[in-house]
Design a protein around this motif. Structure first.
Motif, PDB file in Angstrom:
ATOM      1  N   ILE A 186     -18.369 -40.561  -2.934  1.00 47.23           N
ATOM      2  CA  ILE A 186     -19.755 -40.317  -3.364  1.00 47.23           C
ATOM      3  C   ILE A 186     -20.002 -38.815  -3.289  1.00 47.23           C
ATOM      4  CG2 ILE A 186     -22.187 -40.903  -3.011  1.00 47.23           C
ATOM      5  CD1 ILE A 186     -20.582 -43.409  -3.348  1.00 47.23           C
ATOM      6  N   HIS A 223     -16.714 -29.768  -4.338  1.00 45.55           N
ATOM      7  CA  HIS A 223     -15.283 -29.439  -4.333  1.00 45.55           C
ATOM      8  C   HIS A 223     -14.549 -30.182  -3.215  1.00 45.55           C
ATOM      9  CE1 HIS A 223     -16.217 -26.531  -1.151  1.00 45.55           C
ATOM     10  NE2 HIS A 223     -14.917 -26.510  -0.902  1.00 45.55           N
ATOM     11  N   ASN A 224     -15.267 -30.520  -2.134  1.00 40.56           N
ATOM     12  CA  ASN A 224     -14.604 -31.290  -1.067  1.00 40.56           C
ATOM     13  C   ASN A 224     -14.311 -32.718  -1.514  1.00 40.56           C
ATOM     14  OD1 ASN A 224     -14.180 -29.494   1.119  1.00 40.56           O
ATOM     15  ND2 ASN A 224     -16.367 -29.490   1.555  1.00 40.56           N
ATOM     16  N   GLY A 225     -15.278 -33.353  -2.168  1.00 37.07           N
ATOM     17  CA  GLY A 225     -15.063 -34.713  -2.685  1.00 37.07           C
ATOM     18  C   GLY A 225     -13.937 -34.730  -3.709  1.00 37.07           C
ATOM     19  N   LEU A 239     -18.184 -40.409  -7.765  1.00 38.79           N
ATOM     20  CA  LEU A 239     -19.506 -40.589  -8.375  1.00 38.79           C
ATOM     21  C   LEU A 239     -20.359 -39.366  -8.073  1.00 38.79           C
ATOM     22  CD1 LEU A 239     -20.175 -44.283  -7.278  1.00 38.79           C
ATOM     23  CD2 LEU A 239     -18.952 -43.447  -9.286  1.00 38.79           C
ATOM     24  N   GLU A 240     -20.765 -38.697  -9.110  1.00 42.64           N
ATOM     25  CA  GLU A 240     -21.553 -37.467  -8.944  1.00 42.64           C
ATOM     26  C   GLU A 240     -22.907 -37.646  -9.612  1.00 42.64           C
ATOM     27  OE1 GLU A 240     -21.654 -34.490  -7.358  1.00 42.64           O
ATOM     28  OE2 GLU A 240     -23.543 -34.319  -8.466  1.00 42.64           O
ATOM     29  N   ARG A 241     -23.974 -37.374  -8.858  1.00 46.02           N
ATOM     30  CA  ARG A 241     -25.295 -37.661  -9.412  1.00 46.02           C
ATOM     31  C   ARG A 241     -25.747 -36.648 -10.459  1.00 46.02           C
ATOM     32  NH1 ARG A 241     -29.189 -36.665  -4.253  1.00 46.02           N
ATOM     33  NH2 ARG A 241     -28.463 -34.597  -3.716  1.00 46.02           N
ATOM     34  N   GLY A 262     -18.849 -30.500  -9.121  1.00 46.24           N
ATOM     35  CA  GLY A 262     -18.610 -29.246  -8.400  1.00 46.24           C
ATOM     36  C   GLY A 262     -19.574 -28.970  -7.259  1.00 46.24           C
ATOM     37  N   GLY A 263     -20.723 -29.652  -7.221  1.00 43.28           N
ATOM     38  CA  GLY A 263     -21.682 -29.387  -6.134  1.00 43.28           C
ATOM     39  C   GLY A 263     -22.131 -27.945  -6.159  1.00 43.28           C
ATOM     40  N   ALA A 264     -21.945 -27.237  -5.034  1.00 47.28           N
ATOM     41  CA  ALA A 264     -22.362 -25.833  -4.980  1.00 47.28           C
ATOM     42  C   ALA A 264     -21.320 -24.917  -5.616  1.00 47.28           C
ATOM     43  CB  ALA A 264     -22.610 -25.412  -3.533  1.00 47.28           C
ATOM     44  N   CYS A 319     -24.476 -21.076  -7.474  1.00 47.04           N
ATOM     45  CA  CYS A 319     -24.805 -21.150  -6.047  1.00 47.04           C
ATOM     46  C   CYS A 319     -23.771 -20.342  -5.264  1.00 47.04           C
ATOM     47  CB  CYS A 319     -24.844 -22.614  -5.615  1.00 47.04           C
ATOM     48  SG  CYS A 319     -25.544 -22.837  -3.984  1.00 47.04           S
ATOM     49  N   TYR A 326     -20.569 -18.100  -4.626  1.00 47.48           N
ATOM     50  CA  TYR A 326     -20.120 -17.090  -5.589  1.00 47.48           C
ATOM     51  C   TYR A 326     -18.836 -16.379  -5.169  1.00 47.48           C
ATOM     52  CZ  TYR A 326     -22.254 -14.088  -2.130  1.00 47.48           C
ATOM     53  OH  TYR A 326     -22.550 -13.486  -0.939  1.00 47.48           O
ATOM     54  N   LEU A 327     -18.380 -16.580  -3.927  1.00 49.87           N
ATOM     55  CA  LEU A 327     -17.183 -15.881  -3.446  1.00 49.87           C
ATOM     56  C   LEU A 327     -16.245 -16.866  -2.768  1.00 49.87           C
ATOM     57  CD1 LEU A 327     -18.338 -12.625  -1.627  1.00 49.87           C
ATOM     58  CD2 LEU A 327     -16.820 -12.759  -3.592  1.00 49.87           C
ATOM     59  N   TRP A 365     -11.919 -11.565   0.397  1.00 55.76           N
ATOM     60  CA  TRP A 365     -12.626 -12.555  -0.426  1.00 55.76           C
ATOM     61  C   TRP A 365     -12.363 -12.258  -1.896  1.00 55.76           C
ATOM     62  CZ3 TRP A 365     -16.074 -16.539   1.236  1.00 55.76           C
ATOM     63  CH2 TRP A 365     -16.163 -16.678   2.613  1.00 55.76           C
ATOM     64  N   MET A 370     -17.488 -20.001  -9.955  1.00 52.96           N
ATOM     65  CA  MET A 370     -16.983 -20.983  -8.980  1.00 52.96           C
ATOM     66  C   MET A 370     -16.731 -22.357  -9.604  1.00 52.96           C
ATOM     67  SD  MET A 370     -16.495 -19.451  -6.128  1.00 52.96           S
ATOM     68  CE  MET A 370     -16.761 -20.196  -4.537  1.00 52.96           C
TER      69      MET A 370
HETATM   70  C1  LIG Z   1     -26.822 -20.685  -1.491  1.00 51.21           C
HETATM   71  C2  LIG Z   1     -25.422 -20.978  -1.013  1.00 51.21           C
HETATM   72  C3  LIG Z   1     -24.431 -20.050  -1.246  1.00 51.21           C
HETATM   73  C4  LIG Z   1     -23.141 -20.296  -0.791  1.00 51.21           C
HETATM   74  N1  LIG Z   1     -22.181 -19.373  -1.068  1.00 51.21           N
HETATM   75  C5  LIG Z   1     -20.920 -19.615  -0.696  1.00 51.21           C
HETATM   76  C6  LIG Z   1     -19.885 -18.728  -1.086  1.00 51.21           C
HETATM   77  O1  LIG Z   1     -20.119 -17.749  -1.784  1.00 51.21           O
HETATM   78  N2  LIG Z   1     -18.617 -19.007  -0.699  1.00 51.21           N
HETATM   79  C7  LIG Z   1     -18.331 -20.110   0.054  1.00 51.21           C
HETATM   80  O2  LIG Z   1     -17.154 -20.303   0.399  1.00 51.21           O
HETATM   81  N3  LIG Z   1     -19.279 -20.990   0.421  1.00 51.21           N
HETATM   82  C8  LIG Z   1     -20.564 -20.767   0.050  1.00 51.21           C
HETATM   83  N4  LIG Z   1     -21.536 -21.666   0.381  1.00 51.21           N
HETATM   84  C9  LIG Z   1     -21.150 -22.867   1.104  1.00 51.21           C
HETATM   85  C10 LIG Z   1     -20.463 -23.851   0.133  1.00 51.21           C
HETATM   86  O3  LIG Z   1     -21.123 -23.837  -1.094  1.00 51.21           O
HETATM   87  C11 LIG Z   1     -20.443 -25.253   0.716  1.00 51.21           C
HETATM   88  O4  LIG Z   1     -19.796 -25.200   1.967  1.00 51.21           O
HETATM   89  C12 LIG Z   1     -19.690 -26.194  -0.207  1.00 51.21           C
HETATM   90  O5  LIG Z   1     -20.281 -26.205  -1.483  1.00 51.21           O
HETATM   91  C13 LIG Z   1     -19.663 -27.588   0.354  1.00 51.21           C
HETATM   92  O6  LIG Z   1     -18.960 -28.384  -0.575  1.00 51.21           O
HETATM   93  P1  LIG Z   1     -19.063 -29.946  -0.576  1.00 51.21           P
HETATM   94  O7  LIG Z   1     -18.156 -30.436  -1.648  1.00 51.21           O
HETATM   95  O8  LIG Z   1     -18.834 -30.457   0.801  1.00 51.21           O
HETATM   96  O9  LIG Z   1     -20.591 -30.279  -0.881  1.00 51.21           O
HETATM   97  P2  LIG Z   1     -21.523 -29.877  -2.105  1.00 51.21           P
HETATM   98  O10 LIG Z   1     -21.024 -28.672  -2.815  1.00 51.21           O
HETATM   99  O11 LIG Z   1     -22.899 -29.850  -1.551  1.00 51.21           O
HETATM  100  O12 LIG Z   1     -21.369 -31.108  -3.081  1.00 51.21           O
HETATM  101  C14 LIG Z   1     -21.948 -32.356  -2.801  1.00 51.21           C
HETATM  102  C15 LIG Z   1     -22.072 -33.098  -4.121  1.00 51.21           C
HETATM  103  O13 LIG Z   1     -22.481 -34.438  -3.856  1.00 51.21           O
HETATM  104  C16 LIG Z   1     -23.473 -34.815  -4.814  1.00 51.21           C
HETATM  105  N5  LIG Z   1     -24.237 -35.892  -4.202  1.00 51.21           N
HETATM  106  C17 LIG Z   1     -24.978 -35.845  -3.073  1.00 51.21           C
HETATM  107  N6  LIG Z   1     -25.498 -37.055  -2.810  1.00 51.21           N
HETATM  108  C18 LIG Z   1     -25.062 -37.891  -3.799  1.00 51.21           C
HETATM  109  C19 LIG Z   1     -25.263 -39.275  -4.060  1.00 51.21           C
HETATM  110  N7  LIG Z   1     -26.012 -40.036  -3.267  1.00 51.21           N
HETATM  111  N8  LIG Z   1     -24.672 -39.810  -5.155  1.00 51.21           N
HETATM  112  C20 LIG Z   1     -23.908 -39.035  -5.977  1.00 51.21           C
HETATM  113  N9  LIG Z   1     -23.695 -37.713  -5.763  1.00 51.21           N
HETATM  114  C21 LIG Z   1     -24.272 -37.157  -4.681  1.00 51.21           C
HETATM  115  C22 LIG Z   1     -24.247 -33.537  -5.046  1.00 51.21           C
HETATM  116  O14 LIG Z   1     -24.929 -33.564  -6.277  1.00 51.21           O
HETATM  117  C23 LIG Z   1     -23.123 -32.498  -5.037  1.00 51.21           C
HETATM  118  O15 LIG Z   1     -22.550 -32.322  -6.328  1.00 51.21           O
HETATM  119  C24 LIG Z   1     -22.843 -21.474  -0.083  1.00 51.21           C
HETATM  120  C25 LIG Z   1     -23.838 -22.410   0.136  1.00 51.21           C
HETATM  121  C26 LIG Z   1     -25.113 -22.168  -0.323  1.00 51.21           C
HETATM  122  C27 LIG Z   1     -26.174 -23.210  -0.099  1.00 51.21           C
END
Ligand SMILES: Cc1cc2nc3c(=O)[nH]c(=O)nc-3n(C[C@H](O)[C@H](O)[C@H](O)COP(=O)(O)OP(=O)(O)OC[C@H]3O[C@@H](n4cnc5c(N)ncnc54)[C@H](O)[C@@H]3O)c2cc1C
Length: 315
Positions: A48, A52-54, A71-73, A78-80, A96, A98-99, A287, A294
């Motif tokens: 869910i 990038h982690n999922g 499943l991506e909403r 790509g999330g952030a 979001c 950027y590095l 970096w 991204m």
């Molecule tokens: C403003 C900001 C700037 C950042 N800059 C950097 C940077 O420059 N470099 C860096 O290394 N890190 C940065 N980070 C941290 C980094 O972005 C996060 O650590 C990383 O994106 C986490 O990845 P993730 O895959 O765990 O989660 P996320 O990227 O948050 O992805 C989660 C995904 O799950 C989806 N989702 C959530 N709930 C549901 C649901 N119920 N059903 C379906 N889909 C769902 C969301 O839409 C999203 O696409 C930044 C964070 C922020 C907030």
């Protein structure tokens, strides 16, 4: 969640000959809409959230031969870690994050992300700190440049800086092992077979003995310094090493970025280390910008996930 926006990435599905074809994936988000999903389909794993982690989890599951649905909403994977063009039409950029430097080198290698389009552009210089009196501090991966730049403010700091970097490098090597090893979980193995229980014991012993070996290599004083760094406010660490405010303020950004803490918060020393632990092209603490923004990271990982399914087709 809006069903119209939801995207579904299917990976590893064809390995067992019972999944969907996802061959016509457009870059950067190879995915399907919900209407294309077959009803009654069973998956080995459903992730869910297509951040990038999922996506990385899906890629590894697919490589292990599992059928996976992510499943991506949102309408984009790509999330952030996304590149989008809807904010400023005509321009596509990281929306979001950027590095990049914390993506583990093993993951880049194992998922062959470069072959899937990931191109890292090392950030050099890494920082520019202007002062009100017209002076400035420019830092980057070049040791000589750092020495002369820091020396403009304090000769003592210029001497100390390489030793500071050397110590952090030592700590990063210790952390590399911890981060790249499967965690030695306290698993409930009451119903496991004898072989699995033995394997679990061996895995844990290997982990702890390797960690102990690395700790012994550090020496007692370094371990005291290591725990001091993890638990202290970053201000204490930086004040111990340096005298110049401009240098300390510049380095302190790594201790507060992405965290709801200040430089005087206990534990911000760990955040400082965390932002130096990464690397670009083997260069510690460097970096990088990502070509295409991204979103190219997420695109490369999703392509690796999809290919893991297709590559095994017919095996
Ligand atoms: C403003 C900001 C700037 C950042 N800059 C950097 C940077 O420059 N470099 C860096 O290394 N890190 C940065 N980070 C941290 C980094 O972005 C996060 O650590 C990383 O994106 C986490 O990845 P993730 O895959 O765990 O989660 P996320 O990227 O948050 O992805 C989660 C995904 O799950 C989806 N989702 C959530 N709930 C549901 C649901 N119920 N059903 C379906 N889909 C769902 C969301 O839409 C999203 O696409 C930044 C964070 C922020 C907030």
């Amino acid at each position: 969640m809006s069903p119209a926006a939801t995207r579904i990435l299917l990976a590893g599905a064809r390995r067992r000959g019972r999944g969907l074809s996802t061959s016509a994936e457009p870059s950067p988000s190879p995915s399907l809409s919900p209407s294309q999903l077959p009803s009654g389909k069973r998956w080995d794993a459903v992730v869910i959230g297509g951040g990038h982690n999922g996506l990385a989890a899906a890629a590894y599951l697919a490589r292990a031969g599992r059928s996976v649905a992510v499943l991506e909403r949102r309408g984009v994977l790509g999330g952030a870690a996304v590149s989008e063009s809807d904010l400023v039409p005509g321009f596509r950029f990281s929306r979001c994050s950027y590095l990049l430097s914390l993506l583990r080198p093993a993951l880049i290698r194992e998922l062959e992300l470069e072959r899937h389009g990931l191109k890292l552009l090392p950030r050099s210089p890494s920082s520019f700190t202007p002062c009100l009196d017209g002076r400035y501090l420019l830092l980057g991966p070049d040791a000589e440049l750092n020495r002369s730049e820091i020396g403009k403010f304090s000769k003592k700091d210029a001497e100390a800086y390489p030793r500071y970097e050397e110590q952090l490098e030592k700590f990063c090597k210790l952390m590399d092992f911890v981060i790249d090893s499967p965690p030695p979980e306290l698993r409930q193995l009451y119903h496991a077979s004898m072989v699995d229980r033995m394997k679990d014991k061996v895995d844990k012993s290997v982990f702890w003995s390797k960690l102990l070996g690395l700790v012994m290599q550090q020496g007692q004083q370094d371990m005291v310094n290591f725990f001091d760094l993890l638990l202290s406010p970053a201000s204490k660490i930086l004040n111990n090493w340096f005298e110049g405010d401009v240098l300390k303020a510049t380095l302190a950004t790594d201790a507060v970025i992405g965290t709801m803490a200040g430089v005087n918060t206990p534990g911000s020393g760990y955040v400082l280390l965390h932002h130096i632990m990464g690397e670009t092209g083997g260069q510690r603490g460097v970096w990088a910008y990502v070509e295409g923004g991204m979103g190219s990271v997420s695109s490369a990982i999703s392509k690796a996930a999809l290919e893991a399914g297709f590559a095994s087709n017919g095996r």
